[in-house]
Design an enzyme around this catalytic site. Structure first.
Site, mmCIF file in Angstrom:
data_model
loop_
_atom_site.group_PDB
_atom_site.id
_atom_site.type_symbol
_atom_site.label_atom_id
_atom_site.label_comp_id
_atom_site.label_asym_id
_atom_site.label_seq_id
_atom_site.Cartn_x
_atom_site.Cartn_y
_atom_site.Cartn_z
ATOM 1 N N ASP A 23 0.882 -1.165 0.000
ATOM 2 C CA ASP A 23 0.000 0.000 0.000
ATOM 3 C C ASP A 23 0.922 1.217 0.000
ATOM 4 O OD1 ASP A 23 -1.675 2.099 0.541
ATOM 5 O OD2 ASP A 23 -2.315 1.384 2.521
ATOM 6 N N LYS A 87 2.897 11.130 -3.679
ATOM 7 C CA LYS A 87 1.830 10.436 -4.420
ATOM 8 C C LYS A 87 0.905 11.420 -5.136
ATOM 9 C CE LYS A 87 -1.706 6.886 -3.545
ATOM 10 N NZ LYS A 87 -2.212 5.975 -2.500
ATOM 11 N N GLU A 187 -7.227 0.547 -4.748
ATOM 12 C CA GLU A 187 -7.286 0.450 -3.283
ATOM 13 C C GLU A 187 -8.644 -0.092 -2.787
ATOM 14 O OE1 GLU A 187 -6.024 4.394 -2.256
ATOM 15 O OE2 GLU A 187 -3.982 3.983 -2.923
ATOM 16 N N ASP A 211 -12.962 5.970 2.187
ATOM 17 C CA ASP A 211 -11.547 6.015 2.562
ATOM 18 C C ASP A 211 -11.150 7.433 2.985
ATOM 19 O OD1 ASP A 211 -8.781 6.021 2.702
ATOM 20 O OD2 ASP A 211 -8.472 4.878 0.863
#
Ligand code: AMP
Length: 620
Positions: A23, A87, A187, A211
């Site tokens: 992850d 990211k 994800e 999330d």
């Protein structure tokens, strides 16, 4: 080629190499594997260490690079040399991120606005891919240290909304870190797997994955049918998360003790300490009713009620995103079977409560929300390793893939909704005598004429040896691999010459565009069918005219005058009808020409056969 690893701790041979699940998060990253004994997914951590590796990179004085907790310590003291949230920059141009320029404390280069961003540290420039590769390398090293075996294969997760450029950037980062990235997984898909959803072939479910992390929020609505995960919609806010909760607490506290923004700006240590204490307070309030603390002589307190009223608007913003996502997905709230919670900030009781109220059902929060994505990635890795033979995780192609054939028609090789990986091939031939090359044009879409579809690629198979039309056998094969990358290969079977090309069918297509292409194909289905039939009739007519003309040219001396003149008249009339005639008129005219040529063609054939028979010597 299979590799054999040697476990240095035990000296034993490990036949099968471990594939890890990673992850790669905005704030923190984790690695998980399927435990060889328990067969359950576990997060890798050192005995005394933490499982989470902060996704932070620090560049030291003498060229040293540190990643993780050590690097995080420099965030406040050396903001120019310490890179966080890389990211957010993956696959982005400066134009994409310039509105959030103030968020980044390090230098993002803005010289060439449309090309991919670069980050300047000292006198060196780094791409987000390079920076991410440092994080992945650290994760790889840790995993190798813990497992005491080389780790070279991984599954890496990305948000469902990542586009192709961002996915490719993630894959490149893996490669640069020495990892063979077997699959990039969404994800929310990984989170569903960690909850055991989608692992049964006969299962059909609609799932919402909520999330909320430190700095980002996203909501995805997925449909799982027979092991196939389809993202119905995504929504979110890439600048909303637990950090906002911390900041509002800091603001509230500084107001209480009359600390101004300027004072906090100057006193970096105080502001850092306040921020840390705010985060502690927030975490404390997830399982307690009040918090008390002291920083630099100031007393601070916060009750759960006060905290909830501070973050109420943020939570409401996430619920609005959920509302949009549900609407876009085309399913109603009551059709959603499961709601899964991901990300550290979903531990906040108010968040859990509001999400449960919105979806009108109990939420799934039994798996650690920080670990759930990595655990799911490990399950996916295990499936890819072939250890879970009963189950194959598949994706599907959303649009058909094919090539252009005579008359601009679409010849579909891989129909839409095919499971990937998928492989297929078909044989084609040349249309002209001595044709030395063949153009292969690859298209995506549902329409019958290629001009209405989307062109993906084109190449020429050259070097086909001179042969009469129809003799060369060109096999065109399509392979869509597990990442949705299409490899098109053309091979002339007699000579063995071949050429291939790689294309990314989804590149640059949004879900809406895919949907529009599908809708168009339905709207035009009838017209398309008629056009296809007409084009096919015309193609057949042209081929017949060509073949008959050549036949007459070669065999003139064996034919009678009336045979020749009748044939020429029939060819002329077929040519005329070709221009304006309907499909049926063309077919009738084709038949007319065939009726004239069939008798003499058969006669000549019989003569040729009897000649060869006569010439044959029976005794060898
Ligand atoms: P993630 O990006 O998923 O690692 O989530 C990190 C965020 O979750 C940070 O903002 C943390 O402060 C927050 N977080 C972690 N644990 C808790 C907790 N027990 N209660 C509230 N927030 C938490």
């Amino acid at each position: 080629m299979a590799k054999i690893g040697i476990n240095i701790a035990t000296g034993s041979l490990q036949q099968q190499e471990m594939i890890v699940g990673i992850d790669l998060g905005t704030t923190n990253s984790l690695v998980a594997i399927i435990h060889p004994d328990t067969k359950k997914p576990v997060i890798l951590k050192e005995h005394d260490g933490a499982a989470m590796v902060p996704s932070v990179i620090h560049f030291g004085e003498a060229g040293s690079i540190s990643v993780g907790d050590e690097a995080k310590k420099s965030l406040v003291t050396e903001p120019h040399n310490t890179i966080f949230s890389v990211k957010r920059l993956m696959g982005k141009s400066y134009n994409d991120v310039k509105d959030h320029g103030s968020f980044f404390t390090y230098k993002i280069i803005d010289d060439n606005t449309e090309s991919l961003v670069k980050i300047q540290v000292g006198s060196r420039f780094y791409s987000p891919v390079e920076l991410s590769s440092y994080i992945l390398k650290e994760l790889k090293n840790r995993a190798e240290h813990i497992l005491k075996t080389p780790v070279t294969k991984a599954v890496i997760t990305v948000p469902a909304y990542f586009n192709d450029a961002q996915r490719q950037a993630t894959r490149d980062a893996g490669k640069l870190a020495g990892l063979d990235v077997l699959r990039i997984v969404n994800e929310p898909t990984a989170a569903s797997l960690a909850y055991g959803l989608g692992l049964r072939k006969d299962e059909s479910k609609t799932i919402a994955v909520y999330d909320l992390g430190g700095g980002t929020f996203d909501i995805s609505i997925l449909r799982i049918t027979g092991g196939i995960f389809e993202v119905l919609s995504t929504n979110g806010d890439t600048y909303l998360g637990g950090d906002d909760f911390d900041r509002t607490i800091v603001k509230y506290w500084s107001g209480r003790v009359s600390l101004t923004d300027e004072e906090l700006q100057v006193n970096k240590n105080l502001s850092q300490e306040l921020r840390l204490m705010a985060e502690n307070a927030k975490i404390h309030l997830s399982s307690n009713d009040s918090f008390k603390g002291n920083v630099a002589g100031y007393d601070f307190s916060l009750t759960k009620e006060q905290f909830e009223s501070l973050i109420k608007d943020f939570v409401e913003r996430t619920i609005q995103c959920c509302r949009n996502a549900v609407q876009d997905s085309g399913v109603s709230i009551s059709e959603i079977d499961e709601v899964i919670m991901v990300g550290g900030s979903t531990r906040v009781p108010l968040v859990k409560k509001e999400v449960a109220v919105f979806f009108g059902k109990k939420i799934n929060d039994s798996v650690n929300p920080d670990e759930v994505v990595a655990l799911g990635a490990a399950i996916q890795a295990d499936i890819l390793a072939g250890n879970n033979k009963d189950f194959l995780l598949l994706d599907i192609t959303p649009l058909s893939l094919g090539i252009e054939t005579m008359g601009g028609l679409m010849d579909v090789l891989i129909p839409r909704n095919s499971k990937v990986p998928s492989k297929t091939g078909r044989q084609y031939t040349t249309q002209k005598d001595g044709q030395g090359s063949m153009r292969i044009s690859v298209y995506q879409g549902e329409r019958d004429l290629v001009k209405d579809n989307r062109k993906l690629a084109e190449f020429n198979l050259t070097g086909i040896p001179g042969m009469p039309a129809g003799l060369p056998k060109v096999e065109v094969s399509f392979l869509v691999n597990a990442d949705g990358i299409l490899v098109v290969k053309a091979r002339e079977l007699r000579s063995g010459i071949e050429q291939s090309i790689e294309v990314k069918p989804q590149y640059g297509l949004t879900d809406e565009e895919v949907e529009k292409m599908l809708m168009d194909s339905i709207t035009h289905a009838k017209d398309d069918m008629q056009t296809r039939a007409l084009v096919e009739a015309k193609t057949e007519a042209l081929q017949l005219i060509d073949a008959t003309t050549r036949f007459i040219f070669k065999n003139r001396s064996f034919l009678t005058e009336p045979e020749i003149s009748q044939t020429e008249t029939a060819i002329r009339s077929l040519k005329e009808i070709l221009e304006t005639g309907t499909k049926d008129e063309i077919h009738r005219s084709i038949e007319g020409l065939n009726e004239i040529s069939r008798p003499y063609a058969e006669r000549l054939m019989d003569e040729a056969i009897s000649k060869t028979m006569k010439g044959k010597n029976i005794i060898n």
